[in-house]
Design a protein around this motif. Structure first.
Motif, mmCIF file in Angstrom:
data_model
loop_
_atom_site.group_PDB
_atom_site.id
_atom_site.type_symbol
_atom_site.label_atom_id
_atom_site.label_comp_id
_atom_site.label_asym_id
_atom_site.label_seq_id
_atom_site.Cartn_x
_atom_site.Cartn_y
_atom_site.Cartn_z
ATOM 1 N N ASP A 174 43.301 50.097 43.968
ATOM 2 C CA ASP A 174 41.844 50.048 44.096
ATOM 3 C C ASP A 174 41.474 48.928 45.075
ATOM 4 O OD1 ASP A 174 39.119 50.139 43.814
ATOM 5 O OD2 ASP A 174 39.087 49.382 41.751
ATOM 6 N N LEU A 175 41.309 49.291 46.348
ATOM 7 C CA LEU A 175 40.943 48.321 47.381
ATOM 8 C C LEU A 175 39.423 48.181 47.433
ATOM 9 C CD1 LEU A 175 41.443 46.531 49.891
ATOM 10 C CD2 LEU A 175 41.410 48.654 51.256
ATOM 11 N N ARG A 176 38.951 46.950 47.281
ATOM 12 C CA ARG A 176 37.516 46.691 47.352
ATOM 13 C C ARG A 176 37.274 45.641 48.432
ATOM 14 N NH1 ARG A 176 35.533 46.291 40.983
ATOM 15 N NH2 ARG A 176 36.930 47.924 40.165
ATOM 16 N N THR A 177 36.644 46.056 49.514
ATOM 17 C CA THR A 177 36.317 45.123 50.588
ATOM 18 C C THR A 177 34.928 44.532 50.343
ATOM 19 O OG1 THR A 177 35.427 46.935 51.930
ATOM 20 C CG2 THR A 177 37.745 46.370 52.246
ATOM 21 N N GLY A 178 34.646 43.408 50.996
ATOM 22 C CA GLY A 178 33.368 42.742 50.801
ATOM 23 C C GLY A 178 33.182 42.229 49.388
ATOM 24 N N ALA A 179 34.300 41.946 48.720
ATOM 25 C CA ALA A 179 34.245 41.501 47.326
ATOM 26 C C ALA A 179 34.577 40.011 47.259
ATOM 27 C CB ALA A 179 35.233 42.299 46.480
ATOM 28 N N GLU A 180 33.589 39.204 46.963
ATOM 29 C CA GLU A 180 33.762 37.758 46.910
ATOM 30 C C GLU A 180 33.913 37.298 45.472
ATOM 31 O OE1 GLU A 180 31.564 33.597 48.304
ATOM 32 O OE2 GLU A 180 30.711 35.553 48.853
ATOM 33 N N VAL A 181 35.020 36.629 45.193
ATOM 34 C CA VAL A 181 35.262 36.110 43.845
ATOM 35 C C VAL A 181 34.621 34.732 43.723
ATOM 36 C CG1 VAL A 181 37.012 35.357 42.191
ATOM 37 C CG2 VAL A 181 37.390 37.430 43.557
ATOM 38 N N GLU A 182 33.850 34.559 42.664
ATOM 39 C CA GLU A 182 33.109 33.317 42.457
ATOM 40 C C GLU A 182 33.802 32.371 41.484
ATOM 41 O OE1 GLU A 182 29.004 33.137 40.464
ATOM 42 O OE2 GLU A 182 28.539 33.141 42.614
ATOM 43 N N LYS A 183 34.550 32.941 40.540
ATOM 44 C CA LYS A 183 35.147 32.104 39.494
ATOM 45 C C LYS A 183 36.334 32.806 38.870
ATOM 46 C CE LYS A 183 33.997 30.015 34.989
ATOM 47 N NZ LYS A 183 32.968 29.905 33.940
ATOM 48 N N ILE A 184 37.313 32.001 38.482
ATOM 49 C CA ILE A 184 38.450 32.499 37.707
ATOM 50 C C ILE A 184 38.329 31.938 36.296
ATOM 51 C CG2 ILE A 184 40.958 32.491 37.444
ATOM 52 C CD1 ILE A 184 41.120 32.054 40.483
ATOM 53 N N ASP A 185 38.243 32.827 35.339
ATOM 54 C CA ASP A 185 38.151 32.441 33.925
ATOM 55 C C ASP A 185 39.525 32.675 33.303
ATOM 56 O OD1 ASP A 185 37.720 32.114 31.240
ATOM 57 O OD2 ASP A 185 36.145 33.634 31.057
ATOM 58 N N ILE A 186 40.317 31.598 33.202
ATOM 59 C CA ILE A 186 41.680 31.749 32.701
ATOM 60 C C ILE A 186 41.682 32.048 31.206
ATOM 61 C CG2 ILE A 186 43.858 30.533 32.301
ATOM 62 C CD1 ILE A 186 43.517 29.153 34.944
ATOM 63 N N ALA A 187 40.852 31.337 30.452
ATOM 64 C CA ALA A 187 40.824 31.554 29.001
ATOM 65 C C ALA A 187 40.428 32.984 28.659
ATOM 66 C CB ALA A 187 39.859 30.566 28.343
ATOM 67 N N GLY A 188 39.457 33.510 29.381
ATOM 68 C CA GLY A 188 39.004 34.870 29.117
ATOM 69 C C GLY A 188 39.737 35.926 29.915
ATOM 70 N N ARG A 189 40.663 35.477 30.773
ATOM 71 C CA ARG A 189 41.421 36.382 31.645
ATOM 72 C C ARG A 189 40.495 37.335 32.400
ATOM 73 N NH1 ARG A 189 47.394 38.047 29.423
ATOM 74 N NH2 ARG A 189 48.150 35.918 29.122
ATOM 75 N N LYS A 190 39.581 36.709 33.152
ATOM 76 C CA LYS A 190 38.644 37.475 33.957
ATOM 77 C C LYS A 190 38.449 36.796 35.304
ATOM 78 C CE LYS A 190 35.858 39.292 30.109
ATOM 79 N NZ LYS A 190 34.495 39.357 29.505
ATOM 80 N N VAL A 191 38.117 37.582 36.307
ATOM 81 C CA VAL A 191 37.603 37.029 37.556
ATOM 82 C C VAL A 191 36.153 37.481 37.672
ATOM 83 C CG1 VAL A 191 39.805 36.879 38.767
ATOM 84 C CG2 VAL A 191 38.485 38.987 38.914
ATOM 85 N N VAL A 192 35.304 36.543 38.021
ATOM 86 C CA VAL A 192 33.871 36.825 38.136
ATOM 87 C C VAL A 192 33.527 36.917 39.611
ATOM 88 C CG1 VAL A 192 31.555 36.031 37.587
ATOM 89 C CG2 VAL A 192 33.439 35.573 35.994
ATOM 90 N N LEU A 193 32.881 38.012 39.998
ATOM 91 C CA LEU A 193 32.520 38.227 41.393
ATOM 92 C C LEU A 193 31.118 37.707 41.674
ATOM 93 C CD1 LEU A 193 34.939 40.172 40.896
ATOM 94 C CD2 LEU A 193 33.958 41.645 42.652
ATOM 95 N N ALA A 194 30.827 37.539 42.956
ATOM 96 C CA ALA A 194 29.535 36.986 43.362
ATOM 97 C C ALA A 194 28.371 37.876 42.952
ATOM 98 C CB ALA A 194 29.528 36.753 44.868
ATOM 99 N N ASP A 195 28.627 39.177 42.785
ATOM 100 C CA ASP A 195 27.545 40.089 42.387
ATOM 101 C C ASP A 195 27.316 40.082 40.876
ATOM 102 O OD1 ASP A 195 29.685 41.496 41.355
ATOM 103 O OD2 ASP A 195 29.490 43.225 42.691
ATOM 104 N N GLY A 196 28.048 39.232 40.167
ATOM 105 C CA GLY A 196 27.861 39.115 38.729
ATOM 106 C C GLY A 196 28.810 39.944 37.897
ATOM 107 N N SER A 197 29.515 40.872 38.512
ATOM 108 C CA SER A 197 30.461 41.700 37.773
ATOM 109 C C SER A 197 31.731 40.912 37.489
ATOM 110 C CB SER A 197 30.797 42.967 38.563
ATOM 111 O OG SER A 197 31.431 42.639 39.790
ATOM 112 N N ALA A 198 32.529 41.415 36.555
ATOM 113 C CA ALA A 198 33.764 40.735 36.180
ATOM 114 C C ALA A 198 34.879 41.755 36.002
ATOM 115 C CB ALA A 198 33.566 39.930 34.899
ATOM 116 N N LEU A 199 36.098 41.310 36.281
ATOM 117 C CA LEU A 199 37.276 42.153 36.117
ATOM 118 C C LEU A 199 38.252 41.457 35.189
ATOM 119 C CD1 LEU A 199 37.911 43.193 39.842
ATOM 120 C CD2 LEU A 199 37.113 44.699 38.026
ATOM 121 N N SER A 200 38.756 42.193 34.219
ATOM 122 C CA SER A 200 39.754 41.651 33.318
ATOM 123 C C SER A 200 41.141 41.793 33.925
ATOM 124 C CB SER A 200 39.706 42.371 31.967
ATOM 125 O OG SER A 200 38.447 42.197 31.347
#
Length: 399
Positions: free
Chosen positions: A74-100
């Motif tokens: 799943d290639l997603r271009t123009g996707a800026e990661v804003e934060k890495i949440d290690i405890a929750g095992r998520k990456v938070v993107l600039a658009d507010g969405s999150a990926l586990s």
């Protein structure tokens, strides 16, 4: 093996991690996040053949679009990661969405170092790190008459060669006393100084830039050079801020071991953003395609619980005018250098520490470069007298 692996960064290293995961049999979800709007592409030609107008745009593409669908990446271009949440095992993107994720790979690359100078933000002052940078520099080269390159490293010299090929008057301003001083030895620097001067590139050493105006570059010593395009080539800074904010160990890059593992479980890093802790404890950064690819393979294996160490000798190349410089291993700390010459513009320098071969720089000797890599990977050190004799076939060492 199932799970969810998120790869932050869709350059050479990030793409290789995704490919290696599938090659290693991982059948879970693979998400490849690229901050740029472009699909993965080759960066080395941007300052070489492509910028000189000698290579087509489609030669930059690494993989066709259907490659990703076929391998369920799943290639997603123009996707800026804003934060890495290690405890929750998520990456938070600039658009507010999150990926586990169950496994996280950081391949965030590096960015061009900016200059803190009056005029550095003028529109005709550019840096070359990505495709958009290269497109803008290429566009400006179409009309530029005078090009000033600040920095006599690989990027600066490759841009200088491209500018001359496109008919621009070109000057290189270097703060140190020779070209490529941080990466090569004196004889290589001297050879490339002569090469650039032969192509009417003006070289100035020991000069610090004081300011840039719309028409000129002025140095601290008072020299002034006309320039309607200025390219800054003063190094790169690893993009390790996300990792640092998440609590990973960083030291001028994300610290990894030879397996690509970071200081936190299930998180790996590879490519230009990483700094390798060698077995002797020394931290080294390798900004080249070879490290990007091989460290990515190691990182992918680590995510799957396997050990595939990065162990081969580093190598790198630079194309300037009609000359190809290829480097294998490292010349740092050598106490003996022998020359193996095949002509005026074709030779190799073999670097030794004691009796141990540690690196080889080759100019217009691609076959010898490949042989040098094999020697270094095998831990073989030809006698210096043998290496210096071009009539001797070093391939016999493998028999």
């Amino acid at each position: 093996m199932s799970g969810q692996i998120v790869i932050v960064g869709a350059g050479q290293a990030g793409l290789q991690i995704a490919e290696s995961l599938r090659a290693e049999g991982f059948d879970g979800e693979v998400t490849l996040l690229g901050q740029e709007r472009h699909a993965p592409y080759q960066r080395p030609p941007l300052s070489k053949a492509w910028l000189a107008g000698e290579s087509a745009d489609d030669r930059l593409t690494i993989r066709a679009p259907d490659f990703f669908a076929a391998r369920k990446i799943d290639l997603r271009t123009g996707a800026e990661v804003e934060k890495i949440d290690i405890a929750g095992r998520k990456v938070v993107l600039a658009d507010g969405s999150a990926l586990s994720w169950t496994g996280l790979a950081l391949a965030t690359g590096a960015r061009a170092r900016r200059a803190d100078l009056p005029g550095a933000e003028l529109p005709h002052v550019r840096m070359l790190r990505d495709l958009d940078d290269a497109l803008e520099i290429s566009r400006r080269l179409n009309s530029a008459k005078h090009v000033a390159i600040v920095g006599g490293g690989f990027i600066g010299l490759e841009v200088a060669a491209a500018a001359r090929k496109r008919g621009c008057s070109t000057v290189v301003i270097e703060a140190l006393d020779r070209l490529m001083a941080r990466a090569t030895t004196g004889p290589i620097s001297a050879f490339f100084s002569a090469l650039h001067r032969a192509h009417r590139v003006e070289l100035h050493f020991g000069e610090q830039v004081a300011a840039i105006s719309e028409r000129n570059v002025t140095t601290v010593s008072g020299k002034s050079f006309p320039a309607d395009l200025v390219v800054l080539g003063i190094g790169a800074i690893p993009n390790d801020e996300l990792a640092a904010a998440a609590g990973l160990e960083v030291s001028r890059g994300i610290v990894v071991d030879v397996y690509g593992r970071t200081s936190r479980k299930n998180i790996v890093a590879a490519g230009d953003c990483a700094v390798l802790r060698c077995p002797d404890g020394v931290l080294r950064r390798f900004e080249n395609v070879h490290f990007a690819v091989e460290s990515a393979k190691a990182a992918a294996a680590a995510l799957l619980g396997r050990e595939k160490p990065f162990a081969s000798a580093p190598w790198f190349w630079s194309d300037q005018f009609d000359v190809k410089l290829q480097m294998a291993g490292l010349s740092d700390g050598h106490d003996l250098c022998v020359e193996r010459r095949a002509g005026d513009n074709a030779f190799s320098l073999f670097y030794y520490r004691g009796r141990q071969l540690i690196g080889v720089d080759s100019v217009n000797r691609p076959g010898e470069h490949l042989l040098a890599r094999k020697l270094l990977d095998a831990g073989l050190s030809p006698d210096p007298a043998l290496a210096a004799d071009s009539a001797q076939d070093l391939r016999l060492l493998f028999r």
